[in-house]
Write an enzyme that holds these catalytic residues in place. Structure first.
Site, mmCIF file in Angstrom:
data_model
loop_
_atom_site.group_PDB
_atom_site.id
_atom_site.type_symbol
_atom_site.label_atom_id
_atom_site.label_comp_id
_atom_site.label_asym_id
_atom_site.label_seq_id
_atom_site.Cartn_x
_atom_site.Cartn_y
_atom_site.Cartn_z
ATOM 1 C CB CYS A 178 -0.958 -0.074 1.180
ATOM 2 S SG CYS A 178 -2.460 0.864 0.931
ATOM 3 N NE ARG A 184 -9.461 4.960 2.660
ATOM 4 C CZ ARG A 184 -8.230 5.471 2.685
ATOM 5 N NH1 ARG A 184 -8.026 6.756 2.521
ATOM 6 N NH2 ARG A 184 -7.192 4.688 2.901
ATOM 7 C CG HIS A 197 -3.363 -3.443 4.467
ATOM 8 N ND1 HIS A 197 -2.183 -2.883 4.890
ATOM 9 C CD2 HIS A 197 -3.948 -2.521 3.666
ATOM 10 C CE1 HIS A 197 -2.057 -1.679 4.370
ATOM 11 N NE2 HIS A 197 -3.109 -1.430 3.621
HETATM 12 N N1 GLN Z 1 -2.305 6.594 2.315
HETATM 13 C C1 GLN Z 1 -2.371 5.712 1.198
HETATM 14 C C2 GLN Z 1 -3.714 5.703 0.483
HETATM 15 O O1 GLN Z 1 -4.719 5.989 1.069
HETATM 16 C C3 GLN Z 1 -1.977 4.298 1.631
HETATM 17 C C4 GLN Z 1 -2.933 3.705 2.618
HETATM 18 C C5 GLN Z 1 -2.467 2.400 3.192
HETATM 19 O O2 GLN Z 1 -1.272 2.113 3.265
HETATM 20 N N2 GLN Z 1 -3.423 1.614 3.653
HETATM 21 O O3 GLN Z 1 -3.762 5.369 -0.684
#
Ligand code: GLN
Length: 235
Positions: free
Chosen positions: A96, A131, A195
């Protein structure tokens, strides 16, 4: 005393550790033990000197935009050694935020641009008020592996020259919700939005990384016994 020893650089382990990404270190240690390998790890963070030669593997977890903005600056000091590590074919998993920072740049949720280190050729753009969140599964057409995990990111990543995806989307969003790719592979670097953590849930990838590291470090040795280790199905 184990016959073999491998050392993991846990890049920014104190800042970049979203949704238990630390579990990737535990998975490498767990499977290492089953292979008769002593696996140690050290956090490499702000102002810590990083030397490619000191490590056999690297884990770079995910983070929120604030942490990423701090890491983005510090990373520039480690850029040359990180590129040396990657070009030497040493295995790394980058998740990520870590995935984003290995590329050319990341545009955060506020529209601010953070430089990556350009070790890999992708770049990450901003989504507006959205998101990608949820369970995800993918298949790698080259090695037949299926990987399962959980994604939560605002950034949308587009792969560049020299990169292959970690897999094609079976379900979920992946890199950008458009081209059905998830993650990136370059040399022995595995990048992903998973993750969960990815190596705990997908033991075959942990095993692949450990075998690569063993072959790199002990080129004269036969690791067929280690290669025969059975790992659970992805879940
Ligand atoms: N901040 C980054 C995004 O939102 C990565 C998020 C994360 O590592 N879960 O894309």
């Amino acid at each position: 005393m184990a016959q073999y020893e491998l050392r993991i650089a846990h890049l920014y382990g104190d800042l970049m550790n979203t949704y238990g990404d630390y579990g990737n270190i535990l998975a490498l240690k767990y499977y290492g033990q089953q292979m008769g390998v002593q696996v140690d790890s050290a956090v490499v963070s702000l102002d810590t000197d990083f030397k490619a030669a000191d490590y056999d593997l690297a884990v770079f977890g995910g983070g929120q935009d604030f942490e990423q903005s701090i890491v983005s600056k510090d990373l520039q000091k480690k850029k040359a050694e990180l590129i040396k590590f990657i070009e030497a074919g040493k295995p790394m998993v980058a998740i990520c935020g870590g995935f984003q920072m290995l590329g050319n740049y990341y545009i955060d949720a506020n529209g601010d641009k953070m430089p990556g280190i350009g070790a890999l050729n992708h770049h990450t753009e901003q989504q507006h008020d959205n998101r990608f969140i949820g369970n995800i599964s993918i298949k790698n057409g080259d090695n037949g592996d299926t990987y399962k995990g959980f994604e939560n990111h605002q950034g949308v990543t587009f792969l560049g020259a020299g990169e292959k995806p970690l897999g094609q989307i079976i379900s979920g969003y992946g890199n950008n919700g458009q081209d059905h790719t998830e993650g990136a592979i370059y040399k022995n670097v595995y990048c992903t939005y998973f993750h969960g953590p990815i190596l705990a849930r997908n033991g075959q990838l942990a095993k692949r990384m450990l075998l690569t590291a063993l072959h790199n470090k002990y080129p004269e040795q036969d690791f067929s016994k280690q290669a025969a280790l059975k790992v659970p199905e992805s879940y």
